[in-house]
Design a protein around this motif. Structure first.
Motif, PDB file in Angstrom:
ATOM      1  N   SER A  75     -12.643 -17.244  21.506  1.00  0.00           N
ATOM      2  CA  SER A  75     -11.324 -17.263  22.136  1.00  0.00           C
ATOM      3  C   SER A  75     -10.743 -15.860  22.162  1.00  0.00           C
ATOM      4  CB  SER A  75     -10.386 -18.204  21.372  1.00  0.00           C
ATOM      5  OG  SER A  75     -10.011 -17.632  20.131  1.00  0.00           O
ATOM      6  N   LEU A  76      -9.584 -15.720  22.802  1.00  0.00           N
ATOM      7  CA  LEU A  76      -8.920 -14.420  22.913  1.00  0.00           C
ATOM      8  C   LEU A  76      -8.044 -14.112  21.704  1.00  0.00           C
ATOM      9  CD1 LEU A  76      -7.689 -14.074  26.599  1.00  0.00           C
ATOM     10  CD2 LEU A  76      -9.324 -12.628  25.406  1.00  0.00           C
ATOM     11  N   ASN A  77      -8.228 -14.842  20.618  1.00  0.00           N
ATOM     12  CA  ASN A  77      -7.431 -14.653  19.408  1.00  0.00           C
ATOM     13  C   ASN A  77      -6.014 -15.188  19.540  1.00  0.00           C
ATOM     14  OD1 ASN A  77      -9.653 -13.182  18.315  1.00  0.00           O
ATOM     15  ND2 ASN A  77      -8.226 -12.089  17.006  1.00  0.00           N
ATOM     16  N   VAL A  78      -5.781 -16.063  20.493  1.00  0.00           N
ATOM     17  CA  VAL A  78      -4.500 -16.747  20.567  1.00  0.00           C
ATOM     18  C   VAL A  78      -4.761 -18.241  20.576  1.00  0.00           C
ATOM     19  CG1 VAL A  78      -3.205 -14.935  21.713  1.00  0.00           C
ATOM     20  CG2 VAL A  78      -4.510 -16.530  23.080  1.00  0.00           C
ATOM     21  N   CYS A  79      -3.903 -18.982  19.884  1.00  0.00           N
ATOM     22  CA  CYS A  79      -4.132 -20.420  19.823  1.00  0.00           C
ATOM     23  C   CYS A  79      -2.828 -21.117  19.491  1.00  0.00           C
ATOM     24  CB  CYS A  79      -5.207 -20.757  18.793  1.00  0.00           C
ATOM     25  SG  CYS A  79      -4.712 -20.442  17.085  1.00  0.00           S
ATOM     26  N   GLY A  80      -2.908 -22.431  19.341  1.00  0.00           N
ATOM     27  CA  GLY A  80      -1.720 -23.221  19.088  1.00  0.00           C
ATOM     28  C   GLY A  80      -1.512 -23.585  17.635  1.00  0.00           C
ATOM     29  N   ASP A  81      -2.376 -23.132  16.729  1.00  0.00           N
ATOM     30  CA  ASP A  81      -2.189 -23.405  15.306  1.00  0.00           C
ATOM     31  C   ASP A  81      -1.203 -22.401  14.711  1.00  0.00           C
ATOM     32  OD1 ASP A  81      -4.247 -25.103  15.933  1.00  0.00           O
ATOM     33  OD2 ASP A  81      -5.386 -24.711  14.112  1.00  0.00           O
ATOM     34  N   TRP A  82      -0.470 -22.842  13.696  1.00  0.00           N
ATOM     35  CA  TRP A  82       0.445 -21.905  13.048  1.00  0.00           C
ATOM     36  C   TRP A  82       0.680 -22.287  11.596  1.00  0.00           C
ATOM     37  CZ3 TRP A  82       3.014 -25.942  15.673  1.00  0.00           C
ATOM     38  CH2 TRP A  82       4.090 -26.539  15.002  1.00  0.00           C
ATOM     39  N   TYR A  83       1.227 -21.327  10.867  1.00  0.00           N
ATOM     40  CA  TYR A  83       1.690 -21.552   9.500  1.00  0.00           C
ATOM     41  C   TYR A  83       3.052 -20.893   9.375  1.00  0.00           C
ATOM     42  CZ  TYR A  83       0.146 -16.731   8.912  1.00  0.00           C
ATOM     43  OH  TYR A  83      -0.019 -15.377   9.073  1.00  0.00           O
ATOM     44  N   ASP A  84       3.789 -21.259   8.330  1.00  0.00           N
ATOM     45  CA  ASP A  84       5.092 -20.635   8.119  1.00  0.00           C
ATOM     46  C   ASP A  84       5.500 -20.794   6.663  1.00  0.00           C
ATOM     47  OD1 ASP A  84       7.320 -19.204   8.833  1.00  0.00           O
ATOM     48  OD2 ASP A  84       8.443 -20.933   9.589  1.00  0.00           O
ATOM     49  N   VAL A  85       6.245 -19.821   6.179  1.00  0.00           N
ATOM     50  CA  VAL A  85       6.808 -19.843   4.830  1.00  0.00           C
ATOM     51  C   VAL A  85       8.271 -19.445   4.950  1.00  0.00           C
ATOM     52  CG1 VAL A  85       6.722 -18.889   2.495  1.00  0.00           C
ATOM     53  CG2 VAL A  85       4.593 -19.226   3.790  1.00  0.00           C
ATOM     54  N   VAL A  86       9.166 -20.281   4.408  1.00  0.00           N
ATOM     55  CA  VAL A  86      10.610 -20.056   4.541  1.00  0.00           C
ATOM     56  C   VAL A  86      11.269 -20.205   3.175  1.00  0.00           C
ATOM     57  CG1 VAL A  86      12.752 -20.891   5.585  1.00  0.00           C
ATOM     58  CG2 VAL A  86      10.628 -20.904   6.920  1.00  0.00           C
ATOM     59  N   ASP A  87      12.043 -19.216   2.768  1.00  0.00           N
ATOM     60  CA  ASP A  87      12.807 -19.317   1.522  1.00  0.00           C
ATOM     61  C   ASP A  87      14.039 -20.193   1.720  1.00  0.00           C
ATOM     62  OD1 ASP A  87      11.161 -17.793  -0.075  1.00  0.00           O
ATOM     63  OD2 ASP A  87      12.149 -15.902   0.443  1.00  0.00           O
ATOM     64  N   LEU A  88      14.329 -21.027   0.711  1.00  0.00           N
ATOM     65  CA  LEU A  88      15.488 -21.913   0.735  1.00  0.00           C
ATOM     66  C   LEU A  88      16.267 -21.762  -0.573  1.00  0.00           C
ATOM     67  CD1 LEU A  88      13.748 -25.163   2.080  1.00  0.00           C
ATOM     68  CD2 LEU A  88      15.089 -23.511   3.404  1.00  0.00           C
ATOM     69  N   PRO A  89      17.526 -22.181  -0.590  1.00  0.00           N
ATOM     70  CA  PRO A  89      18.298 -22.088  -1.836  1.00  0.00           C
ATOM     71  C   PRO A  89      17.664 -22.868  -2.985  1.00  0.00           C
ATOM     72  CG  PRO A  89      19.750 -22.492   0.028  1.00  0.00           C
ATOM     73  CD  PRO A  89      18.355 -22.631   0.538  1.00  0.00           C
ATOM     74  N   CYS A  90      16.963 -23.957  -2.664  1.00  0.00           N
ATOM     75  CA  CYS A  90      16.372 -24.803  -3.700  1.00  0.00           C
ATOM     76  C   CYS A  90      14.931 -24.425  -4.015  1.00  0.00           C
ATOM     77  CB  CYS A  90      16.425 -26.264  -3.267  1.00  0.00           C
ATOM     78  SG  CYS A  90      15.536 -26.584  -1.713  1.00  0.00           S
ATOM     79  N   GLY A  91      14.390 -23.443  -3.330  1.00  0.00           N
ATOM     80  CA  GLY A  91      12.991 -23.070  -3.521  1.00  0.00           C
ATOM     81  C   GLY A  91      12.434 -22.438  -2.253  1.00  0.00           C
ATOM     82  N   PHE A  92      11.419 -23.075  -1.679  1.00  0.00           N
ATOM     83  CA  PHE A  92      10.869 -22.564  -0.422  1.00  0.00           C
ATOM     84  C   PHE A  92      10.154 -23.701   0.312  1.00  0.00           C
ATOM     85  CE2 PHE A  92       7.649 -21.973  -3.666  1.00  0.00           C
ATOM     86  CZ  PHE A  92       6.455 -22.318  -3.058  1.00  0.00           C
ATOM     87  N   ALA A  93       9.903 -23.479   1.594  1.00  0.00           N
ATOM     88  CA  ALA A  93       9.223 -24.472   2.423  1.00  0.00           C
ATOM     89  C   ALA A  93       7.979 -23.847   3.034  1.00  0.00           C
ATOM     90  CB  ALA A  93      10.144 -24.977   3.529  1.00  0.00           C
ATOM     91  N   VAL A  94       6.941 -24.661   3.180  1.00  0.00           N
ATOM     92  CA  VAL A  94       5.717 -24.221   3.857  1.00  0.00           C
ATOM     93  C   VAL A  94       5.383 -25.245   4.933  1.00  0.00           C
ATOM     94  CG1 VAL A  94       4.766 -22.914   1.926  1.00  0.00           C
ATOM     95  CG2 VAL A  94       4.296 -25.364   2.104  1.00  0.00           C
ATOM     96  N   ALA A  95       4.697 -24.799   5.952  1.00  0.00           N
ATOM     97  CA  ALA A  95       4.340 -25.698   7.052  1.00  0.00           C
ATOM     98  C   ALA A  95       3.072 -25.208   7.721  1.00  0.00           C
ATOM     99  CB  ALA A  95       5.468 -25.777   8.078  1.00  0.00           C
ATOM    100  N   VAL A  96       2.338 -26.146   8.304  1.00  0.00           N
ATOM    101  CA  VAL A  96       1.278 -25.819   9.255  1.00  0.00           C
ATOM    102  C   VAL A  96       1.423 -26.779  10.426  1.00  0.00           C
ATOM    103  CG1 VAL A  96      -0.377 -24.877   7.589  1.00  0.00           C
ATOM    104  CG2 VAL A  96      -0.415 -27.319   8.128  1.00  0.00           C
ATOM    105  N   GLY A  97       1.032 -26.312  11.612  1.00  0.00           N
ATOM    106  CA  GLY A  97       1.127 -27.143  12.801  1.00  0.00           C
ATOM    107  C   GLY A  97       0.007 -26.843  13.763  1.00  0.00           C
ATOM    108  N   ASP A  98      -0.175 -27.739  14.720  1.00  0.00           N
ATOM    109  CA  ASP A  98      -1.293 -27.618  15.656  1.00  0.00           C
ATOM    110  C   ASP A  98      -0.864 -28.151  17.023  1.00  0.00           C
ATOM    111  OD1 ASP A  98      -3.672 -27.550  17.015  1.00  0.00           O
ATOM    112  OD2 ASP A  98      -4.776 -28.846  15.639  1.00  0.00           O
ATOM    113  N   VAL A  99      -0.683 -27.220  17.969  1.00  0.00           N
ATOM    114  CA  VAL A  99      -0.404 -27.596  19.355  1.00  0.00           C
ATOM    115  C   VAL A  99      -1.728 -27.912  20.042  1.00  0.00           C
ATOM    116  CG1 VAL A  99       0.496 -26.777  21.571  1.00  0.00           C
ATOM    117  CG2 VAL A  99       1.675 -26.186  19.445  1.00  0.00           C
ATOM    118  N   VAL A 100      -1.743 -28.933  20.862  1.00  0.00           N
ATOM    119  CA  VAL A 100      -2.963 -29.305  21.575  1.00  0.00           C
ATOM    120  C   VAL A 100      -3.374 -28.178  22.515  1.00  0.00           C
ATOM    121  CG1 VAL A 100      -3.996 -30.934  23.194  1.00  0.00           C
ATOM    122  CG2 VAL A 100      -2.430 -31.752  21.423  1.00  0.00           C
ATOM    123  N   GLY A 101      -4.662 -27.822  22.492  1.00  0.00           N
ATOM    124  CA  GLY A 101      -5.172 -26.817  23.420  1.00  0.00           C
ATOM    125  C   GLY A 101      -5.345 -25.461  22.774  1.00  0.00           C
TER     126      GLY A 101
END
Length: 411
Positions: free
Chosen positions: A211-237
Motif C-alpha cells: 500500500s501507499l502507507n495510508v490506511c483506515g486503521d488508527w490508534y489514539d491516547v488521550v489524557d483525562l482527569p481520571c487517568g487516560f483513554a486508549v482506542a483503536v479503530g478500523d475504517v473499511v477499505g
C-alpha cells in the motif's frame, strides 16, 4: 478549486522528443527533447514546412525518409488514426555546415489531434532516436542500406524498451513522491500529543504490504482527569479515502472522550457523527478508559475485536462484555453498552485491529488464540519489545494483507 494544469510546461518537460504539426504540415511547436535530438533551435524549426526543415540527404540515393514520413502524415490526416512507422533511416542536416548531413535512424509515431469540427487540427510527431542501437547491430557495409526484417524488429523493440524504461523511471519517481506525501499525511493524522507522557505505552502502525502507507486503521491516547483513554479503530477499505474518514473519526472520538470521559457515551457521539462522514459506516472501534487511581478499566466496543488484559502470572481476560454493532449499523440511535473490570499494577492491556490476527481461510478464533498464547508467554517484556514481538510472532512485522494498529499498555 482544482489546480489548473500548465500543459505548455508539461509538453516542454516531456523527456521523449515531440514535434507538433498543423494540417499544412508546418511545425507549430517542439519540445526541448526534440531540439536536443536534432541539434536544432526552436527558431530554426517553428513556422517551417517539415520537409523544408528536414529534407532528404541529397548524398544518399536511397534516401526515402521524406517519402515515408509524408505518406504516414497524409494517412493520419485522412484516417484520423495514429500511425506507428517502421524504423526509418532519416539523416538530418548538420547545423553550421551547409549541405552536410548526419546519419540517423528513428522510430516515429504520428498521432492526430481532432478539432471541434472533428477534423485533424494538429499532428503530434513523436520520435525515438535508435541510431546507436542500429549501428551497433549492423555490419559497417550495411549502415547506409535498408534494415532487414530482423534488424528492423530488433530496432523497434529497442525503441519501445527505451520508452518503457523512461516511463518506468517516471512512474518510480511519481510513486516515491506519492508515498512520501502519504507517509507525511498518515503521521500527521496519527499524532497523539498525550502519548509522549506515557513511557509505558507502545504503539505500532503497519500498513498493508504494497500500500501507499495510508490506511483506515488508527490508534489514539488521550489524557483525562481520571487517568487516560486508549482506542483503536478500523475504517473499511484502504488508501486515501479510508485515511480521510479515519482522520475525521479519530479526531471526533478524541474530542468526545475528552468532554464526556465515558467510553460508551463517546462512542454514541461518534456513531451519530459517522452518519455524516462518507466511508465511515461499518467502522469498528474500541475505547477504553483507564482509571489509574481506582485501578479500573471502563470500556465499550463498536463491533471491534476484544482487547486483551494479561496478568503477570500468564492468565488473561478478554474485554468482550460491552460489544455492540459497528458504527452506522443501526438505523436509529441506541445507547451503547459499557463494562468495567479491575486491574493490578503490572498488568498489560493490548488493543489491536484485525490485521494483526486475521488470516485468509482461517477462523478468527485461531488468530485470537495465537495472540493470547504469545502474550501469556512474553507478558513480562517491556511494552516496546512486546509490541515488536507480537508483530514478529504473528507474521506482520513487514506488513500483511491488511493494515495493523496496535497499542500495548503496561498498567
Amino acid at each position: 478549486m482544482r489546480e489548473r494544469i500548465d500543459y505548455r510546461a508539461l509538453f516542454a518537460a516531456t523527456p521523449s522528443p515531440y514535434l507538433v504539426l498543423g494540417r499544412d504540415l508546418v511545425i507549430v511547436a517542439v519540445n526541448r527533447a526534440y531540439l536536443l535530438a536534432t541539434a536544432r533551435t526552436r527558431a530554426e524549426l517553428v513556422g517551417r514546412y517539415i520537409f523544408d526543415a528536414f529534407p532528404d540527404n541529397p548524398a544518399d540515393p536511397d534516401a526515402d525518409g521524406v517519402r515515408n514520413l509524408s505518406a504516414s502524415l497524409h494517412w493520419v490526416l485522412r484516417s484520423k488514426e495514429p500511425d506507428t512507422m517502421a524504423v526509418q533511416k532519416y539523416d538530418i542536416p548538420v547545423t553550421g555546415r551547409p549541405g552536410a548531413f548526419e546519419e540517423r535512424w528513428w522510430s516515429p509515431i504520428n498521432t492526430p489531434v481532432l478539432g471541434p469540427d472533428g477534423q485533424v487540427e494538429w499532428i503530434i510527431h513523436r520520435v525515438e532516436d535508435v541510431t546507436e542501437f542500429v549501428m551497433s547491430r549492423l555490419p559497417r557495409e550495411r549502415w547506409a542500406g535498408v534494415l532487414g526484417e530482423r534488424e528492423a524488429m530488433e530496432a523497434e523493440l529497442y525503441a519501445r524498451a527505451r520508452e518503457l524504461q523512461q516511463l518506468n523511471e517516471e512512474l518510480r519517481k511519481a510513486h516515491a513522491r506519492e508515498r512520501q506525501i502519504a507517509v507525511t499525511l498518515q503521521e500527521a493524522m496519527l499524532q497523539s500529543p498525550d502519548l509522549a507522557g506515557h513511557q509505558d505505552i507502545a504503539v505500532r502502525y503497519m500498513p498493508a504490504a504494497g500500500s501507499l502507507n495510508v490506511c483506515g486503521d488508527w490508534y489514539d491516547v488521550v489524557d483525562l482527569p481520571c487517568g487516560f483513554a486508549v482506542a483503536v479503530g478500523d475504517v473499511v477499505g484502504h488508501g486515501l479515502e479510508a485515511a480521510a474518514a479515519m482522520g475525521m473519526l479519530r479526531s471526533a472520538l478524541s474530542a468526545a472522550v475528552r468532554a464526556l470521559h465515558e467510553p460508551a457515551r463517546a462512542l454514541e457521539v461518534l456513531g451519530l457523527y459517522a452518519r455524516s462522514v462518507e466511508g465511515a459506516l461499518a467502522t469498528t472501534v474500541v475505547k477504553a478508559v483507564i482509571d489509574d487511581q481506582g485501578h479500573r478499566i471502563r470500556y465499550s466496543s463498536a463491533g471491534h475485536l476484544p482487547p486483551v488484559l494479561v496478568h503477570p502470572g500468564g492468565s488473561f481476560e478478554l474485554l468482550d462484555q460491552a460489544t455492540d454493532p459497528p458504527l452506522g449499523a443501526r438505523p436509529r440511535h441506541v445507547p451503547r453498552p459499557q463494562a468495567e473490570l479491575p486491574y493490578v499494577p503490572g498488568d498489560t492491556l493490548v488493543l489491536y485491529t484485525d490485521g494483526l490476527i486475521e488470516r485468509r481461510g482461517e477462523d478468527i478464533d485461531v488468530g485470537l488464540r495465537r495472540l493470547t498464547d504469545t502474550l501469556t508467554r512474553h507478558t513480562r517484556l517491556a511494552p516496546e519489545r512486546l509490541a515488536d514481538m507480537l508483530l514478529a510472532r504473528l507474521g506482520v512485522s513487514s506488513g500483511g494483507r491488511d493494515d495493523v494498529a496496535l497499542v500495548v499498555v503496561r498498567l
